[in-house]
Design a protein around this motif. Structure first.
Motif, PDB file in Angstrom:
ATOM      1  N   GLY A 156       0.794  -1.225   0.000  1.00  5.84           N
ATOM      2  CA  GLY A 156       0.000   0.000   0.000  1.00  5.84           C
ATOM      3  C   GLY A 156       0.827   1.275   0.000  1.00  5.84           C
ATOM      4  O   GLY A 156       0.317   2.347   0.340  1.00  5.84           O
ATOM      5  N   GLY A 157       2.091   1.193  -0.365  1.00  3.03           N
ATOM      6  CA  GLY A 157       2.944   2.389  -0.372  1.00  3.03           C
ATOM      7  C   GLY A 157       3.521   2.725   0.967  1.00  3.03           C
ATOM      8  O   GLY A 157       4.012   3.851   1.165  1.00  3.03           O
ATOM      9  N   GLY A 158       3.520   1.794   1.908  1.00  2.00           N
ATOM     10  CA  GLY A 158       4.017   2.084   3.242  1.00  2.00           C
ATOM     11  C   GLY A 158       5.497   2.415   3.281  1.00  2.00           C
ATOM     12  O   GLY A 158       5.909   3.391   3.930  1.00  2.00           O
ATOM     13  N   VAL A 159       6.321   1.645   2.582  1.00  2.00           N
ATOM     14  CA  VAL A 159       7.763   1.894   2.581  1.00  2.00           C
ATOM     15  C   VAL A 159       8.075   3.239   1.926  1.00  2.00           C
ATOM     16  O   VAL A 159       8.901   4.018   2.425  1.00  2.00           O
ATOM     17  CB  VAL A 159       8.498   0.749   1.854  1.00  2.00           C
ATOM     18  CG1 VAL A 159       9.987   1.047   1.765  1.00  2.00           C
ATOM     19  CG2 VAL A 159       8.264  -0.574   2.575  1.00  2.00           C
ATOM     20  N   ALA A 160       7.418   3.532   0.820  1.00  2.00           N
ATOM     21  CA  ALA A 160       7.629   4.823   0.152  1.00  2.00           C
ATOM     22  C   ALA A 160       7.218   5.979   1.057  1.00  2.00           C
ATOM     23  O   ALA A 160       7.878   7.030   1.086  1.00  2.00           O
ATOM     24  CB  ALA A 160       6.842   4.864  -1.156  1.00  2.00           C
ATOM     25  N   ALA A 161       6.137   5.791   1.798  1.00  2.00           N
ATOM     26  CA  ALA A 161       5.686   6.839   2.718  1.00  2.00           C
ATOM     27  C   ALA A 161       6.715   7.080   3.819  1.00  2.00           C
ATOM     28  O   ALA A 161       6.977   8.234   4.199  1.00  2.00           O
ATOM     29  CB  ALA A 161       4.337   6.465   3.323  1.00  2.00           C
ATOM     30  N   VAL A 162       7.312   6.028   4.337  1.00  2.00           N
ATOM     31  CA  VAL A 162       8.330   6.176   5.378  1.00  2.00           C
ATOM     32  C   VAL A 162       9.520   6.973   4.856  1.00  2.00           C
ATOM     33  O   VAL A 162      10.040   7.879   5.529  1.00  2.00           O
ATOM     34  CB  VAL A 162       8.781   4.789   5.882  1.00  2.00           C
ATOM     35  CG1 VAL A 162      10.019   4.905   6.760  1.00  2.00           C
ATOM     36  CG2 VAL A 162       7.655   4.118   6.657  1.00  2.00           C
ATOM     37  N   ILE A 163       9.956   6.683   3.648  1.00  4.01           N
ATOM     38  CA  ILE A 163      11.099   7.387   3.069  1.00  4.01           C
ATOM     39  C   ILE A 163      10.766   8.857   2.829  1.00  4.01           C
ATOM     40  O   ILE A 163      11.538   9.764   3.200  1.00  4.01           O
ATOM     41  CB  ILE A 163      11.529   6.711   1.749  1.00  4.01           C
ATOM     42  CG1 ILE A 163      12.025   5.291   2.024  1.00  4.01           C
ATOM     43  CG2 ILE A 163      12.622   7.526   1.063  1.00  4.01           C
ATOM     44  CD1 ILE A 163      12.335   4.505   0.772  1.00  4.01           C
ATOM     45  N   CYS A 164       9.616   9.125   2.233  1.00  3.48           N
ATOM     46  CA  CYS A 164       9.228  10.505   1.925  1.00  3.48           C
ATOM     47  C   CYS A 164       9.022  11.326   3.196  1.00  3.48           C
ATOM     48  O   CYS A 164       9.449  12.493   3.269  1.00  3.48           O
ATOM     49  CB  CYS A 164       7.963  10.515   1.075  1.00  3.48           C
ATOM     50  SG  CYS A 164       8.178   9.825  -0.584  1.00  3.48           S
ATOM     51  N   LEU A 165       8.388  10.741   4.196  1.00  4.51           N
ATOM     52  CA  LEU A 165       8.161  11.465   5.446  1.00  4.51           C
ATOM     53  C   LEU A 165       9.475  11.730   6.166  1.00  4.51           C
ATOM     54  O   LEU A 165       9.640  12.783   6.811  1.00  4.51           O
ATOM     55  CB  LEU A 165       7.207  10.688   6.343  1.00  4.51           C
ATOM     56  CG  LEU A 165       5.762  10.557   5.843  1.00  4.51           C
ATOM     57  CD1 LEU A 165       4.934   9.716   6.805  1.00  4.51           C
ATOM     58  CD2 LEU A 165       5.121  11.925   5.646  1.00  4.51           C
ATOM     59  N   SER A 166      10.422  10.822   6.074  1.00  6.53           N
ATOM     60  CA  SER A 166      11.731  11.040   6.693  1.00  6.53           C
ATOM     61  C   SER A 166      12.453  12.207   6.031  1.00  6.53           C
ATOM     62  O   SER A 166      13.068  13.044   6.709  1.00  6.53           O
ATOM     63  CB  SER A 166      12.581   9.771   6.587  1.00  6.53           C
ATOM     64  OG  SER A 166      11.962   8.684   7.248  1.00  6.53           O
ATOM     65  N   ILE A 167      12.394  12.275   4.706  1.00  5.67           N
ATOM     66  CA  ILE A 167      13.022  13.388   3.991  1.00  5.67           C
ATOM     67  C   ILE A 167      12.353  14.711   4.366  1.00  5.67           C
ATOM     68  O   ILE A 167      13.025  15.727   4.607  1.00  5.67           O
ATOM     69  CB  ILE A 167      12.946  13.146   2.474  1.00  5.67           C
ATOM     70  CG1 ILE A 167      13.776  11.912   2.092  1.00  5.67           C
ATOM     71  CG2 ILE A 167      13.436  14.370   1.705  1.00  5.67           C
ATOM     72  CD1 ILE A 167      13.643  11.508   0.634  1.00  5.67           C
ATOM     73  N   LEU A 168      11.031  14.704   4.436  1.00 11.03           N
ATOM     74  CA  LEU A 168      10.299  15.924   4.806  1.00 11.03           C
ATOM     75  C   LEU A 168      10.652  16.362   6.220  1.00 11.03           C
ATOM     76  O   LEU A 168      10.827  17.562   6.486  1.00 11.03           O
ATOM     77  CB  LEU A 168       8.799  15.681   4.674  1.00 11.03           C
ATOM     78  CG  LEU A 168       7.876  16.885   4.892  1.00 11.03           C
ATOM     79  CD1 LEU A 168       8.189  17.985   3.877  1.00 11.03           C
ATOM     80  CD2 LEU A 168       6.419  16.455   4.780  1.00 11.03           C
ATOM     81  N   ILE A 174       7.537  18.087  18.979  1.00 14.68           N
ATOM     82  CA  ILE A 174       6.354  17.267  19.246  1.00 14.68           C
ATOM     83  C   ILE A 174       5.927  16.502  18.001  1.00 14.68           C
ATOM     84  O   ILE A 174       5.522  15.332  18.072  1.00 14.68           O
ATOM     85  CB  ILE A 174       5.205  18.143  19.785  1.00 14.68           C
ATOM     86  CG1 ILE A 174       5.594  18.769  21.122  1.00 14.68           C
ATOM     87  CG2 ILE A 174       3.930  17.328  19.943  1.00 14.68           C
ATOM     88  CD1 ILE A 174       4.547  19.706  21.689  1.00 14.68           C
ATOM     89  N   HIS A 175       6.068  17.142  16.849  1.00 17.09           N
ATOM     90  CA  HIS A 175       5.641  16.473  15.627  1.00 17.09           C
ATOM     91  C   HIS A 175       6.577  15.325  15.254  1.00 17.09           C
ATOM     92  O   HIS A 175       6.157  14.394  14.553  1.00 17.09           O
ATOM     93  CB  HIS A 175       5.546  17.464  14.477  1.00 17.09           C
ATOM     94  CG  HIS A 175       4.744  16.966  13.323  1.00 17.09           C
ATOM     95  ND1 HIS A 175       3.429  16.556  13.437  1.00 17.09           N
ATOM     96  CD2 HIS A 175       5.061  16.747  12.017  1.00 17.09           C
ATOM     97  CE1 HIS A 175       2.974  16.150  12.277  1.00 17.09           C
ATOM     98  NE2 HIS A 175       3.951  16.240  11.385  1.00 17.09           N
ATOM     99  N   HIS A 176       7.805  15.394  15.696  1.00 20.68           N
ATOM    100  CA  HIS A 176       8.693  14.244  15.490  1.00 20.68           C
ATOM    101  C   HIS A 176       8.132  13.001  16.198  1.00 20.68           C
ATOM    102  O   HIS A 176       8.345  11.873  15.745  1.00 20.68           O
ATOM    103  CB  HIS A 176      10.096  14.553  16.011  1.00 20.68           C
ATOM    104  CG  HIS A 176      10.900  15.412  15.074  1.00 20.68           C
ATOM    105  ND1 HIS A 176      10.657  15.464  13.715  1.00 20.68           N
ATOM    106  CD2 HIS A 176      11.959  16.243  15.293  1.00 20.68           C
ATOM    107  CE1 HIS A 176      11.523  16.289  13.149  1.00 20.68           C
ATOM    108  NE2 HIS A 176      12.313  16.778  14.080  1.00 20.68           N
ATOM    109  N   ALA A 177       7.437  13.212  17.320  1.00 16.54           N
ATOM    110  CA  ALA A 177       6.777  12.088  18.004  1.00 16.54           C
ATOM    111  C   ALA A 177       5.669  11.509  17.131  1.00 16.54           C
ATOM    112  O   ALA A 177       5.465  10.288  17.093  1.00 16.54           O
ATOM    113  CB  ALA A 177       6.221  12.547  19.348  1.00 16.54           C
ATOM    114  N   ILE A 178       4.948  12.378  16.416  1.00 19.51           N
ATOM    115  CA  ILE A 178       3.928  11.884  15.488  1.00 19.51           C
ATOM    116  C   ILE A 178       4.572  11.097  14.356  1.00 19.51           C
ATOM    117  O   ILE A 178       4.037  10.075  13.905  1.00 19.51           O
ATOM    118  CB  ILE A 178       3.097  13.060  14.945  1.00 19.51           C
ATOM    119  CG1 ILE A 178       2.361  13.766  16.089  1.00 19.51           C
ATOM    120  CG2 ILE A 178       2.100  12.590  13.891  1.00 19.51           C
ATOM    121  CD1 ILE A 178       1.520  14.938  15.632  1.00 19.51           C
ATOM    122  N   LEU A 179       5.722  11.579  13.888  1.00 12.68           N
ATOM    123  CA  LEU A 179       6.428  10.846  12.844  1.00 12.68           C
ATOM    124  C   LEU A 179       6.799   9.443  13.314  1.00 12.68           C
ATOM    125  O   LEU A 179       6.623   8.461  12.577  1.00 12.68           O
ATOM    126  CB  LEU A 179       7.693  11.606  12.435  1.00 12.68           C
ATOM    127  CG  LEU A 179       8.567  10.947  11.372  1.00 12.68           C
ATOM    128  CD1 LEU A 179       7.841  10.916  10.026  1.00 12.68           C
ATOM    129  CD2 LEU A 179       9.905  11.677  11.240  1.00 12.68           C
TER     130      LEU A 179
END
Length: 391
Positions: A16-28, A63-68
């Motif tokens: 479902g795009g989970g791995v891609a989401a992890v990579i993109c969110l980490s870059i952001l 705090i948002h890093h905790a959400i990440l």
């Protein structure tokens, strides 16, 4: 939250795009962190103390890093993005992990979202100390705090007992009372999007009143509208959540994937948008070597031709003041972007005559206090000719 409709679609074995989401969110997350660091560096470059808006932005980032981290748990261990029937079969405990991570992320979001909005509002008050902006920031700030309190209470009363939120089997008991979680998400998103919209458009009223060219007004508005990326992410989450509420829960981990990712993107985009207007000194420092004025570097590079031509007329001490007329621009005369008044509080420039034999007798201050409508520039210089020195 665990109910399924009678007719189920075929099993979906993709991630479902989970791995891609992890990579993109980490870059952001990395870029958002860099922008916050540059924001503090910008204040240091112009020798200004760190303001409330900077500290609120930093708190929102932490705090948002905790959400990440919670979103990573949802994706990697809770199966967010994958077919829930497959993840529940592979690891029955993954459902508990998923809802626990969502609950923790909801609590963190309840505080980081109003923090970044309050940071933006504090920034507005600093550069636009007008009655309209003060009243607008007071209203929106109160709305942010009220939203935070209301959502905090809602998070803890959504299920009674509270652990029924993640132990979904408890929801079948007659003693358990739970609100519709998707409806709660939707109400949360709608209220948040409305506050985002008015926060984003608040300074436009003041920008349009500036006595400057239309092109300059568009440039200034574009900087303040950088936060529209966050508003777009908030609207995506609202629409996605509304679709889930309309269709009903059939496969929660697949359905909630877009809303969950949009939640993480929203705050990071808001942090980046809030930092961009404050990075003008960093841009000038890197490009021109001077965080105050991109054109002042001509003096430091020894280009004094303009000074010799302008100040060789033999006029001794005089002052120059710009009146408030229709042709006057109320912003600093720079080609890059809008610069708040605080950037020009203590800027000094030395001007010497070409005939003074290198002897600089006096220096004049050049300041731009943009606290009101008019910009005042006082510049004083003196010169002494070689013949007068010999006498």
């Amino acid at each position: 939250m665990s109910d399924f409709s009678t007719v189920q679609p075929p099993l979906d074995y993709s991630d479902g795009g989970g791995v891609a989401a992890v990579i993109c969110l980490s870059i952001l997350a990395f870029f958002a962190s860099v922008y916050v660091v540059l924001r503090f560096w910008a204040r240091r470059l112009i020798r200004q103390p760190f303001g409330l808006d900077s500290y609120l932005c930093l708190a929102a980032l932490l705090i948002h890093h905790a959400i990440l981290a919670g979103s990573f748990v949802c994706i990697l261990q809770g199966g967010l993005g994958r077919d829930m029937r497959i993840t529940a079969t592979e690891d029955p405990h993954s459902v508990v992990v998923l809802y626990q991570a969502i609950f923790v992320s909801k609590i963190a979001y309840t505080y980081c979202s109003p923090l970044i909005k309050l940071s933006v509002l504090a920034f507005y008050r600093r550069i636009f100390p007008t009655p309209v902006v003060k009243m607008g920031t007071n209203i929106l700030g109160s709305a942010c705090i009220a939203w935070c309190i209301a959502i905090t209470v809602l998070d803890f009363i959504e299920c009674q007992p509270l652990e029924a939120f993640w132990f979904v089997e408890l929801q079948a008991l007659p003693t358990t009372k739970c609100l519709d979680p998707i409806l709660c998400f939707l109400a949360n998103s709608i209220a948040n999007s409305v506050i985002d919209f008015f926060t984003l458009t608040l300074p436009i009223h003041e920008v349009l009143k500036l006595q400057t060219t239309t092109v300059r007004k568009i440039q200034i508005c574009s900087f303040f509208l950088m936060g529209s990326m966050a508003l777009a992410a908030s609207l995506v989450r609202t629409v996605s959540t509304g679709y889930i509420w309309k269709e009903g829960i059939t496969n929660f981990t697949k359905q909630f994937f877009v809303s969950g990712v949009a939640t993480v993107v929203e705050i990071y985009a808001a942090i980046i948008g809030a930092c961009l207007p404050t990075l003008v000194p960093v841009y000038r420092k890197l490009r021109h070597g001077d965080p105050f004025n991109s054109r002042a570097s001509n003096f430091s590079k020894g280009n004094h031709a303009g000074a010799r031509n302008s100040f060789s007329a033999g006029r001794v001490p005089q002052q120059k003041q710009f009146a408030n007329d229709s042709a006057f621009e109320r912003l600093a005369s720079t080609e890059e972007t809008f610069t708040p008044a605080a950037y020009y509080n203590e800027y000094h420039i030395n001007v010497s005559s070409a005939q003074s034999n290198g002897d600089v007798r006096s220096a004049g201050p050049e300041s731009y206090p943009l606290k009101a409508v008019m910009v005042r520039r006082d510049m004083t210089w003196s010169e002494q000719s070689h013949e007068h020195s010999a006498a």
